[in-house]
Motif scaffolding. Structure first.
Motif, PDB file in Angstrom:
ATOM      1  N   ARG A  69       0.851  -1.181   0.000  1.00  0.00           N
ATOM      2  CA  ARG A  69       0.000   0.000   0.000  1.00  0.00           C
ATOM      3  C   ARG A  69       0.887   1.231   0.000  1.00  0.00           C
ATOM      4  O   ARG A  69       1.982   1.214   0.572  1.00  0.00           O
ATOM      5  N   HIS A  70       0.403   2.297  -0.602  1.00  0.00           N
ATOM      6  CA  HIS A  70       1.196   3.527  -0.653  1.00  0.00           C
ATOM      7  C   HIS A  70       0.275   4.730  -0.761  1.00  0.00           C
ATOM      8  O   HIS A  70      -0.743   4.671  -1.449  1.00  0.00           O
ATOM      9  N   THR A  71       0.622   5.815  -0.058  1.00  0.00           N
ATOM     10  CA  THR A  71      -0.071   7.084  -0.239  1.00  0.00           C
ATOM     11  C   THR A  71       0.953   8.133  -0.659  1.00  0.00           C
ATOM     12  O   THR A  71       2.059   8.182  -0.116  1.00  0.00           O
ATOM     13  N   SER A 104       5.402  14.197   5.325  1.00  0.00           N
ATOM     14  CA  SER A 104       5.913  12.907   4.859  1.00  0.00           C
ATOM     15  C   SER A 104       6.231  12.944   3.369  1.00  0.00           C
ATOM     16  O   SER A 104       7.298  12.504   2.926  1.00  0.00           O
ATOM     17  N   GLU A 105       5.310  13.497   2.578  1.00  0.00           N
ATOM     18  CA  GLU A 105       5.539  13.545   1.137  1.00  0.00           C
ATOM     19  C   GLU A 105       6.642  14.540   0.777  1.00  0.00           C
ATOM     20  O   GLU A 105       7.413  14.307  -0.159  1.00  0.00           O
ATOM     21  N   LEU A 106       6.729  15.641   1.511  1.00  0.00           N
ATOM     22  CA  LEU A 106       7.812  16.598   1.284  1.00  0.00           C
ATOM     23  C   LEU A 106       9.166  15.953   1.517  1.00  0.00           C
ATOM     24  O   LEU A 106      10.095  16.115   0.707  1.00  0.00           O
ATOM     25  N   SER A 154       1.331  21.934  -3.361  1.00  0.00           N
ATOM     26  CA  SER A 154       0.645  22.482  -2.190  1.00  0.00           C
ATOM     27  C   SER A 154      -0.575  21.659  -1.823  1.00  0.00           C
ATOM     28  O   SER A 154      -1.117  20.905  -2.626  1.00  0.00           O
ATOM     29  N   MET A 155      -1.022  21.851  -0.604  1.00  0.00           N
ATOM     30  CA  MET A 155      -2.322  21.341  -0.188  1.00  0.00           C
ATOM     31  C   MET A 155      -3.402  22.323  -0.637  1.00  0.00           C
ATOM     32  O   MET A 155      -3.125  23.360  -1.234  1.00  0.00           O
ATOM     33  N   MET A 156      -4.631  22.021  -0.331  1.00  0.00           N
ATOM     34  CA  MET A 156      -5.762  22.811  -0.808  1.00  0.00           C
ATOM     35  C   MET A 156      -5.671  24.251  -0.314  1.00  0.00           C
ATOM     36  O   MET A 156      -5.358  24.499   0.850  1.00  0.00           O
ATOM     37  N   THR A 157      -5.939  25.192  -1.204  1.00  0.00           N
ATOM     38  CA  THR A 157      -5.952  26.594  -0.837  1.00  0.00           C
ATOM     39  C   THR A 157      -7.187  26.920  -0.009  1.00  0.00           C
ATOM     40  O   THR A 157      -8.229  26.283  -0.139  1.00  0.00           O
ATOM     41  N   GLY A 158      -7.044  27.918   0.844  1.00  0.00           N
ATOM     42  CA  GLY A 158      -8.174  28.398   1.611  1.00  0.00           C
ATOM     43  C   GLY A 158      -8.699  27.441   2.655  1.00  0.00           C
ATOM     44  O   GLY A 158      -9.826  27.578   3.130  1.00  0.00           O
ATOM     45  N   ARG A 159      -7.888  26.461   3.036  1.00  0.00           N
ATOM     46  CA  ARG A 159      -8.331  25.459   4.008  1.00  0.00           C
ATOM     47  C   ARG A 159      -7.207  25.212   5.003  1.00  0.00           C
ATOM     48  O   ARG A 159      -6.076  24.933   4.607  1.00  0.00           O
ATOM     49  N   GLU A 160      -7.506  25.319   6.286  1.00  0.00           N
ATOM     50  CA  GLU A 160      -6.485  25.086   7.300  1.00  0.00           C
ATOM     51  C   GLU A 160      -6.170  23.601   7.389  1.00  0.00           C
ATOM     52  O   GLU A 160      -7.069  22.766   7.476  1.00  0.00           O
ATOM     53  N   ALA A 161      -4.894  23.290   7.353  1.00  0.00           N
ATOM     54  CA  ALA A 161      -4.479  21.896   7.369  1.00  0.00           C
ATOM     55  C   ALA A 161      -4.715  21.277   8.744  1.00  0.00           C
ATOM     56  O   ALA A 161      -4.341  21.846   9.773  1.00  0.00           O
ATOM     57  N   SER A 162      -5.322  20.086   8.758  1.00  0.00           N
ATOM     58  CA  SER A 162      -5.533  19.341   9.995  1.00  0.00           C
ATOM     59  C   SER A 162      -4.234  18.636  10.377  1.00  0.00           C
ATOM     60  O   SER A 162      -3.287  18.568   9.594  1.00  0.00           O
ATOM     61  N   PRO A 163      -4.151  18.071  11.593  1.00  0.00           N
ATOM     62  CA  PRO A 163      -2.961  17.282  11.942  1.00  0.00           C
ATOM     63  C   PRO A 163      -2.681  16.157  10.955  1.00  0.00           C
ATOM     64  O   PRO A 163      -1.520  15.894  10.622  1.00  0.00           O
ATOM     65  N   THR A 164      -3.733  15.501  10.465  1.00  0.00           N
ATOM     66  CA  THR A 164      -3.542  14.440   9.466  1.00  0.00           C
ATOM     67  C   THR A 164      -2.989  15.013   8.173  1.00  0.00           C
ATOM     68  O   THR A 164      -2.065  14.453   7.571  1.00  0.00           O
ATOM     69  N   GLY A 165      -3.553  16.139   7.738  1.00  0.00           N
ATOM     70  CA  GLY A 165      -3.074  16.770   6.525  1.00  0.00           C
ATOM     71  C   GLY A 165      -1.630  17.208   6.642  1.00  0.00           C
ATOM     72  O   GLY A 165      -0.838  17.057   5.700  1.00  0.00           O
ATOM     73  N   ARG A 166      -1.262  17.738   7.788  1.00  0.00           N
ATOM     74  CA  ARG A 166       0.115  18.174   7.992  1.00  0.00           C
ATOM     75  C   ARG A 166       1.075  16.992   7.989  1.00  0.00           C
ATOM     76  O   ARG A 166       2.178  17.074   7.436  1.00  0.00           O
TER      77      ARG A 166
END
Length: 806
Positions: free
Chosen positions: A149-151, A409-411, A392-404
Motif C-alpha cells: 500500500r502507498h499514499t 511525509s511527502e515533502l 501544495s495542499m488545498m488553498t483556503g483550508r487550514e491543514a488538519s494534523p492528518t493533513g500536515r
C-alpha cells in the motif's frame, strides 16, 4: 476486502496480447481527441507509451516496461479487488485517467487497473515491481496476494513481488487507486475538479512509468550524491537493502577520475581531482558505476555548489560555485492538453526545457508539481538551474494534523528522491500561503534534510494568503504582477522576484477555452508582447543592479488551460514572441554588471510647507485650493464638514497633475478619520501610474492596519485604527536608502525595504487609489491638511508637521 480507510482501490491491467477474454471481440484502447493536440499527440500508441528507462540516476540493464494497455474500471469504495476478472474498459498507462491519451478522459475518485505479465526465464533473482508515481492512495495485488500500500501522488514506490509470483505462466497485477483530489487532505498542487482559472484539470491514477526489474537479495536502492567542492570529492551514500562492501568509480568520458570503496548505507567520499564544474554555460557531467555484492548500477553526477554570500556591493546574493550568477527563468507548470500531468513522449518532456534554454534562460522554477526523473536528467544535461516546488495542499483550508503529517511525509520523500540531481539548487515548500502552516519550522526542517541547497521558505510571502514573513530560509521571495518587484536582500537572505510578468496574447485556434482566456495584461499582437517583455527585463536589470535581486521568474513557459500568458501556446504549436529578442534580453540581463550607481536625487524645497497643500477650508463647492502650489483639486462626490473634506466611498479630489516625481524622494502627509475600518482598503492619497498607483497612503483592509504602500510592499503600523478617530499619517519615500517609512501622529511606525519605483505621469489624487487600471480603495471618511513634499522629511520634520495640527 481491503480497508476503506483510506479507501485504497485496485485496478487491473492486461496487455491484450497476454490476457484472454471471454468475448470474441474484446474491448480495445480507443484514441480520444484532446481539446488541443500537441505535435506529439499522434505519436502515442500502445506500443510506445513512454518506453524509456525511467530512472537515469540508477540504471540497470535488465528491466521490463509495464506501460501500455491495461484493463480499467470505475470502483466502488470498499469492494473486493477484481482478482481474475476481466474489466470492461481499456486504459493506456501511464496517462492519467482524466487525459485524452489515457483513452478514458473522465475523473474517477476510485478506480481499478488490471493486467498480466510473464517473468523472463533468465531472471533468477528477486523481482521488484516499481511505480514511478500514482495519484494518490494505492493498493497492489499480485496473483491475488496484497503486496503493498502507498499514499502519495508525486513520489516513487516499489515492492519485492518474488514471493507472490507463480513458477511460470501469466502473472496478474491488480492495482486499486483512490484519489479524493480537492476533497482530500493531501498535497495536490494545482489540480482542481473541475479546473478553473489558475487551477487545472486533475490527474488521477497511474501517471508515471510502471516497470519490473530483477535484483539480488541485497541490492542498491538509491544513491545519495552531494558534490563537495572544498574536498574535490563527491559525498556518496549507497542506500542498499542490506550490508556489504560497495565500490564506486567515477569517469570523465572514458577516463577514470576517482574510486572509493566502503560499507553500504554509510558516508563515502569519492575523489574528483580538479573537478570540472557544472554551470548552465557548461553543464559537465561525470559517469558513475557502483557495485555491491554482484549488483551493479549506472549513474551520473555534476560538481557544483550553491550558497549565499556577499558581493562587492555588500549585498547578500545567491552564489553558484562561489560566484554570483543572476538566475533568470520561467515559471514551468508542466501541464499538457493531451496528457495533463504526463507529457505525451520523452521528446515532449524535453521540449519545454530545450525551448527555455534556447530562450536564454539559465534557470526554471518547477511550479507546484514534481516531474518524472527524466525531466531532471534533461535539465542536468542542458544546464538549467531548477527551483523545485512542493505541490501544495488545498488553498483556503487550514491543514488538519492528518493533513500536515501527509504533507511533511511527502515533502521529505520528494526531497530524498530528488536531492542527487545536479540541476536542483532550491527547495520551495510553500507558495503564496496555499495550505501553509508553521512556515519557519518547515523551512528549518527542509534545510536539515538537505543542507547542501538553498531553501525558499515561502514563494510570494509578500502576497495573497501567506503567513507573515518568518524571516527563515535563504531568500525573501516577492511576487508582483505585472512587476517585477524590487525587494532588497538582508544580511542573511537574498532577495528574488519569484513571480512576475504574466503578459498575455490570444492565439485563435490554439486556446483551450477561448471564452475564458485571461492574463494579467493582454496585448494585441506578438510585436507588442515582445516589446513589453523586453521592457520588463530592462527593468529587472536595474533592480538587479540597484536593489541586489538575485533571481527572477517570469510567468510562464506555456499557456496553461485558461491562462494565455506563455511564450508558447498550450499545445506547443505557436511561439508567441520574437524569440531572438527574448533571448537577447535574457542574456543581457544575466550578463549585465552586478551593480550600478544609485540615482542622483535633488535636495527638494526646504521647510515644512511642502510643494502643494490642501487645507479643505472651503466648506462648499467642487474646488479645493492649493495654498502652496498652483494645482487646485477638483472634488467629485465629496462634501464638507468640520473644516475637512468628507468622502463616502465613491468620491475623490483630483489635483489635475502629477505633483511628485515618484522615482525619487518624496513625502505625503494627511490627517484622516475613517467612518469604518473593516476588510476593505481605503486610500487617502495616491498618484496614478499607467496601471497601478505609484504609492498608497492608506488603510490596509487585508491587515487591518494603517500603511504606506507600493503594490506588493507595505510599511504597516502595528496598531489597528479606530473608526471615528483622527490620525495624522505621513508616508516618506527615501529612494536613496530604498525604504518606505510610515509615521502615525508624528512618531515613526514602520519601515519597509522597497528599492526602486518608476516615474509616473498620472495625477495625484486624494481619496482613492488605482490598481489594475481601475480606480479602487475609495475613502469612507474625512481627510484634512494634505501636503506633499519633493524630498524625504526627517523624523524631526515629521514631528513638526504633526505639531501644527489640523
Amino acid at each position: 476486502m481491503f480497508s476503506p480507510r483510506p479507501v485504497l482501490l485496485a485496478v487491473a491491467a492486461v496487455l491484450l496480447s497476454t490476457v484472454g477474454v471471454a468475448s470474441a471481440d474484446p474491448p480495445s484502447w480507443q484514441r480520444i481527441e484532446p481539446a488541443l493536440k500537441t505535435p506529439w499527440s499522434d505519436q502515442v500508441s500502445p506500443s510506445n507509451a513512454l518506453p524509456e528507462y525511467p530512472r537515469p540516476q540508477l540504471t540497470r540493464d535488465r528491466w521490463q516496461n509495464l506501460n501500455g494497455v491495461w484493463q480499467f474500471s470505475k470502483a466502488t469504495a470498499g469492494e473486493a479487488p477484481p482478482i481474475g476478472k476481466n474489466l470492461a474498459e481499456r486504459i493506456l498507462v501511464p496517462y492519467p485517467v482524466e487525459s485524452a491519451l489515457s483513452g478514458i478522459m473522465r475523473h474517477e475518485t476510485n478506480m481499478w487497473y488490471r493486467r498480466t505479465f510473464t517473468v523472463p526465464r533468465e531472471w533468477r533473482d528477486r523481482v521488484v515491481l516499481r511505480f514511478q508515481a500514482v495519484d494518490w492512495a494505492t493498493t497492489v495485488w499480485v496473483n491475488g496476494k496484497q503486496v503493498t500500500r502507498h499514499t502519495g501522488g508525486y513520489d516513487a514506490f516499489s515492492v519485492d513481488v518474488t514471493d507472490a509470483l507463480k513458477s511460470s505462466g501469466d502473472q496478474e497485477i491488480v492495482v486499486g487507486v483512490s484519489d479524493p483530489n480537492d476533497a482530500g487532505e493531501q498535497p495536490l498542487g494545482k489540480q482542481r475538479k473541475p479546473g478553473d482559472g489558475i487551477f487545472y484539470t486533475p490527474s488521477s491514477g497511474i501517471w508515471q512509468t510502471v516497470w519490473l526489474e530483477p535484483v539480488a537479495a541485497t541490492h542498491i536502492e538509491r544513491l545519495d550524491m552531494t558534490p563537495d567542492l572544498a574536498k574535490s570529492a563527491l559525498a556518496l551514500n549507497v542506500r542498499a537493502t542490506g550490508g556489504g562492501i560497495v565500490e564506486a568509480v567515477a569517469y570523465d568520458g572514458d577516463r577514470m577520475v576517482g574510486r572509493v570503496s566502503g560499507m553500504a548505507n554509510a558516508p563515502l567520499s569519492l575523489p574528483v581531482p580538479k573537478p570540472h564544474l557544472w554551470t548552465p554555460d557548461d553543464p559537465h557531467l561525470y559517469t558513475l558505476r557502483v557495485k555491491l555484492n554482484g549488483d551493479q548500477v549506472g549513474s551520473y553526477f555534476g560538481m557544483r555548489s550553491i550558497s549565499l554570500g556577499k558581493t562587492s556591493d555588500g549585498k547578500t546574493r545567491m552564489l553558484l560555485n562561489g560566484k554570483f550568477v543572476m538566475q533568470m527563468g520561467p515559471l514551468d507548470q508542466g501541464f499538457w492538453p493531451d496528457g495533463i500531468h504526463t507529457a505525451p513522449t520523452d521528446a515532449a518532456l524535453r521540449f519545454d526545457l530545450e525551448q527555455e534554454k534556447a530562450l536564454g534562460f539559465n534557470m526554471v522554477r518547477k511550479h507546484i508539481k514534481v516531474e518524472p526523473d527524466r525531466w531532471y536528467y534533461h535539465a542536468d544535461r542542458l544546464g538549467l538551474l531548477v527551483w523545485q516546488d512542493m505541490p501544495s495542499m488545498m488553498t483556503g483550508r487550514e491543514a488538519s494534523p492528518t493533513g500536515r503529517a501527509n504533507f511533511e511525509s511527502e515533502l521529505h520523500r520528494m526531497i530524498d528522491q530528488h536531492k542527487s540531481f545536479t540541476s536542483i539548487v532550491t527547495w520551495v515548500p510553500f507558495n503564496e500561503g496555499w495550505g501553509d502552516y508553521e512556515v519557519g519550522r518547515i523551512a528549518d526542517q527542509v534545510k536539515a534534510w538537505d543542507p547542501s541547497r538553498l531553501v525558499n521558505a515561502e514563494s510570494g510571502v509578500n502576497c495573497c494568503d501567506s503567513e507573515p514573513d518568518s524571516g527563515r530560509g535563504d531568500m525573501y521571495d516577492n511576487h508582483l504582477y505585472i512587476g517585477p518587484g524590487a525587494p532588497m536582500p538582508s544580511e542573511t537572505r537574498a532577495a528574488v522576484d519569484g513571480e512576475y510578468g504574466g503578459l498575455g496574447l490570444k492565439t485563435p485556434g490554439h486556446e483551450f477555452d477561448p471564452a475564458g482566456s485571461f492574463a494579467y495584461e493582454i496585448v494585441p499582437n506578438s510585436t507588442v508582447l515582445t516589446d513589453r517583455y523586453v521592457d520588463l527585463q530592462k527593468r529587472l536589470t536595474l533592480i538587479k543592479q540597484r536593489c541586489g535581486v538575485s533571481a527572477g521568474v517570469y510567468t510562464q513557459t506555456t499557456d496553461v488551460e485558461k491562462e494565455i500568458n506563455g511564450f508558447w501556446t498550450y499545445d506547443r504549436q505557436v511561439s508567441k514572441m520574437d524569440f531572438a529578442k527574448v533571448r537577447a534580453a535574457n542574456e543581457a540581463l544575466i550578463r549585465s554588471a552586478d551593480t550600478a550607481p544609485p540615482g542622483e536625487f535633488p535636495p527638494g524645497k526646504p521647510g515644512i510647507d511642502g510643494i502643494d497643500a490642501y487645507a479643505f477650508n472651503e466648506g462648499q463647492g467642487t474646488v479645493a485650493r492649493d495654498s502652496v502650489g498652483g494645482h487646485d483639486a477638483t472634488v467629485t462626490n465629496g462634501g464638507w464638514a468640520d473644516s475637512a473634506l468628507t468622502l463616502t466611498g465613491n468620491g475623490q479630489a483630483d489635483t489635475g497633475a502629477p505633483l511628485l516625481d515618484t522615482s525619487g524622494n518624496y513625502t505625503v502627509s494627511a490627517w484622516v478619520k475613517f467612518n469604518e475600518v473593516g476588510g476593505a482598503f481605503q486610500t487617502v492619497v495616491s498618484q496614478d501610474g499607467p496601471r497601478d498607483s505609484a504609492f498608497f497612503l492608506q488603510y490596509s483592509g487585508a491587515d487591518r492596519k494603517l500603511a504606506f504602500s507600493f503594490v506588493g510592499e507595505r510599511a504597516l503600523a502595528p496598531v489597528t485604527p479606530v473608526a471615528g478617530q483622527w490620525y495624522h499619517l505621513v508616508g516618506v519615500r527615501d529612494a536613496a536608502h530604498g525604504q518606505l517609512k510610515l509615521y502615525v501622529d508624528g512618531q515613526p511606525a514602520a519601515v519597509r525595504d522597497a528599492c526602486l519605483t518608476d516615474k509616473t505621469t498620472g495625477n495625484t489624487v486624494i481619496g482613492r487609489g488605482k490598481y489594475g487600471g481601475n480606480p479602487v480603495d475609495f475613502l469612507n471618511g474625512s481627510v484634512d491638511e494634505v501636503r506633499v513634499y519633493d524630498r524625504a522629511l526627517t523624523d524631526a520634520e515629521v514631528a513638526a508637521v504633526h505639531t501644527r495640527g489640523r
